[in-house]
Design an enzyme around this catalytic site. Structure first.
Site, PDB file in Angstrom:
ATOM      1  N   LYS A 265      79.978  19.743  41.782  1.00 39.04           N
ATOM      2  CA  LYS A 265      78.531  19.859  41.547  1.00 39.04           C
ATOM      3  C   LYS A 265      77.947  18.448  41.533  1.00 39.04           C
ATOM      4  O   LYS A 265      78.361  17.606  40.732  1.00 39.04           O
ATOM      5  CB  LYS A 265      78.266  20.544  40.207  1.00 39.04           C
TER       6      LYS A 265
HETATM    7  O1  G3P Z   1      75.304  25.109  34.215  1.00 37.88           O
HETATM    8  C1  G3P Z   1      73.992  24.756  34.422  1.00 37.88           C
HETATM    9  C2  G3P Z   1      72.946  25.588  33.721  1.00 37.88           C
HETATM   10  O2  G3P Z   1      73.309  26.941  33.727  1.00 37.88           O
HETATM   11  C3  G3P Z   1      72.475  25.086  32.400  1.00 37.88           C
HETATM   12  O3  G3P Z   1      71.763  26.042  31.681  1.00 37.88           O
HETATM   13  O4  G3P Z   1      70.774  26.888  29.586  1.00 37.88           O
HETATM   14  O5  G3P Z   1      71.514  24.501  29.722  1.00 37.88           O
HETATM   15  O6  G3P Z   1      69.494  25.272  30.942  1.00 37.88           O
HETATM   16  P1  G3P Z   1      70.845  25.648  30.413  1.00 37.88           P
END
Ligand code: G3P
Length: 223
Positions: A83
């Protein structure tokens, strides 16, 4: 459509794998930090129990170092996708990784422009952050829908992988949009399962069957 679990928690991965719906696991630096082990061990441990790719984010900010990290991740397990944050350096790293044939995609994506650059770069995936777009006062699902339309129009092969999904309402809207892939926390996936009417229906059938026992006991199956 592919469904990934966004966690490095081995217990939750094992538990939710039993549902038979997982296509792989995504992680990010915050998730790996929570696992309290080395980056390598976290990726290796997840890869060992997952049937499908493990997505591991680079930590570096400079293209050279991003490429070095992504290359090294390939040695940790059989199916690792790097990533790469959608920064100026990140797109340069993506381009170089493409030349080397290393699977890598763009993450922390917030705009259609970034999604187009990722697709033009033949990124393996692009991960728009739905929940964080909403947090910023934008329409996360709507942005992903527009990305999907543009990808479909041009026939881009980059997987549109919606991330930062906070609830099942967002997930359902993404399914309606026909998004290629979603990644979600164990909580959001768990929340896909129950429905009060299912519980009510099952309880009704149990009551109707009463104390007649298992369908496999002598009264139900004489074989
Ligand atoms: O893995 C990346 C993403 O899903 C992060 O989510 O909840 O931290 O905005 P969040």
């Amino acid at each position: 459509m592919r469904l990934y679990l966004d966690t490095a928690d081995l217990g939750q991965i094992r538990e939710l794998s039993r549902l038979g719906v997982l296509d792989g696991v995504t992680t990010n630096p915050a998730i790996v930090a929570d696992a309290e082990k080395s980056y390598r061990n976290a990726v290796e441990d997840v890869a060992e129990i997952v049937d499908g790719p493990v997505f591991a984010q680079v930590i570096a900010a400079a293209a050279d170092e991003m490429v070095r990290e992504a290359r090294r991740y390939q040695e940790w397990a059989a199916d690792v996708v790097a990533k790469i944050p959608a920064t100026r350096e990140g797109f340069e790293a993506l381009s170089r990784l493409r030349t080397e044939g290393i699977p890598a995609g763009a993450t922390v994506v917030f705009s259609i422009e970034q999604a187009v650059l990722a697709a033009k770069n033949d990124a393996t995936f692009v991960a728009p952050y739905v929940g964080r777009l909403d947090d910023a006062g934008e329409d996360g699902v709507g942005t992903v829908r527009r990305m999907q339309e543009i990808y479909d129009t041009y026939g881009f092969e980059t997987e549109l992988l919606a991330a930062s999904i906070r609830n099942t309402t967002q997930a359902v809207a993404l399914y309606e949009a026909g998004v290629d892939a979603v990644t979600m926390s164990p909580d959001v996936l768990e929340a896909h399962v129950p429905h009060p009417k299912t519980d009510e229906g099952v309880a009704g059938f149990e009551a109707a069957w009463g104390d007649r026992g298992s369908p496999l006991d002598e009264r139900g199956d004489s074989s």
